[in-house]
Scaffold this active site. Sequence first.
Site, short mmCIF file in Angstrom:
data_model
loop_
_atom_site.label_atom_id
_atom_site.label_comp_id
_atom_site.label_asym_id
_atom_site.label_seq_id
_atom_site.Cartn_x
_atom_site.Cartn_y
_atom_site.Cartn_z
CD GLU A 43 -2.93 0.86 2.40
OE1 GLU A 43 -3.46 1.85 2.94
OE2 GLU A 43 -3.22 -0.32 2.70
CD GLU A 75 -7.71 0.33 6.72
OE1 GLU A 75 -6.57 0.34 7.21
OE2 GLU A 75 -8.07 1.13 5.82
CG HIS A 91 -8.08 5.15 4.71
ND1 HIS A 91 -8.55 6.27 5.37
CD2 HIS A 91 -6.99 4.75 5.39
CE1 HIS A 91 -7.76 6.54 6.39
NE2 HIS A 91 -6.81 5.64 6.43
CD GLU A 129 -4.84 6.72 3.70
OE1 GLU A 129 -4.62 7.44 4.70
OE2 GLU A 129 -4.32 5.60 3.55
#
Length: 390
Positions: free
Chosen positions: A240, A336, A316, A266
């Site tokens: 990531e 997540e 995110h 993100e």
Amino acid sequence: MKITQVRARVFEWKGKTVPPQAHFCSNAMDQLWDRGDSMGTFRFHGWTVVEVETDEGVVGIGNVALAPRIAKAIIDQYLTPLVLNQDPFDYEYLWQRMYRSTLAWGRKGVAMAAISAIDIALWDIMGKATGRPVFKLLGGRTKEKIPCYASKLYRTDLDEMQREAQRYMDQGFKAVKMRFGYGPKDGPVGMRKNLDSVAAVREVIGDDVDLMLECYMGWNLEYAKRMLPKLEKFEPRWLEEPVIADDIDGYAELNRLTNIPISGGEHEFTSYGFRQLLDKGAVSVIQYDTNRVGGITAAHKINALAEAYSVPVIPHAGQMHNYHLTMSTLASPMSEYFPVHDVEVGNELFYYIFEGDPEPVNGFIDLDEHLPGLGLTLSDKYLDQFNIIE
């Protein structure tokens, strides 16, 4: 139904925090010579809460965690006049009005995050007004429950990381994400420490659990190209944000170079930004955050775009504004989940400000079919721990 008031308040945490630790998480400041806590600028110990009220007594709740005082100023001075006396069901019109009116200085960053907060509140209003959860307005339940991965495992003592990883296994998670603590300026020694931490976590979770690796923009292209071959044996589900968000060509080169999927987004905004990432083949996993990317209106469009490219969307931070989107699209296979704990980076503040987020059971979360809107309320449990700016 008409919008009669927009109230933006900043909640600044003044309670207990976990003190900064060296090599806690690689980040974009690591490559720049500096003193002190390199993660300091990436700690979010404040939050802007937006309440949009209507003439029928329905109140929608939105939120933004980026630069909360600035976000409040943007909402108060620029965005509120654009939505007052408007119909909250005209969400597309209102989104375009906010976006196009701020183009000269907005488009991305905190301005788009401020737009996101109002947009999220509009969807909360629409859900409450119709008596339906937001995911029902977006397309309905596409999965029985949402698989989620435990997201913490910051770089600490390896024994401590292993104990933490074991807790997630005991709780039934089938996927976890860990952070790297070292980057280019730490040289070969730091590279070895990064590999040792991955090996330590993989040793605990075994081969049948997904392991995600987070760089948080702390590497550069050259360093990432050296690390990727060394990481392949651990079979990570993704790597990531290996480089800063603006290095789209760097993402694309890394994504072509390795069989490890490269993830990001993100720190990207609107469907225009994600079209660039997809057209360039820059990411194999999209990770927008709804309270940054442009709200539910923008995120819904990105989901459709990603589905056409067969690129999964795993937002995110979890949290309700993301869960509703994940539930309502096949483009999103999982979510997540930040475990609840003392305030550290700041994502945890969501649980101190709001009530209603579902807790995972054996690695899955579910959304209530009968709870209208987002399903969130403001908590009064920790008000004395916040400095609240009206």
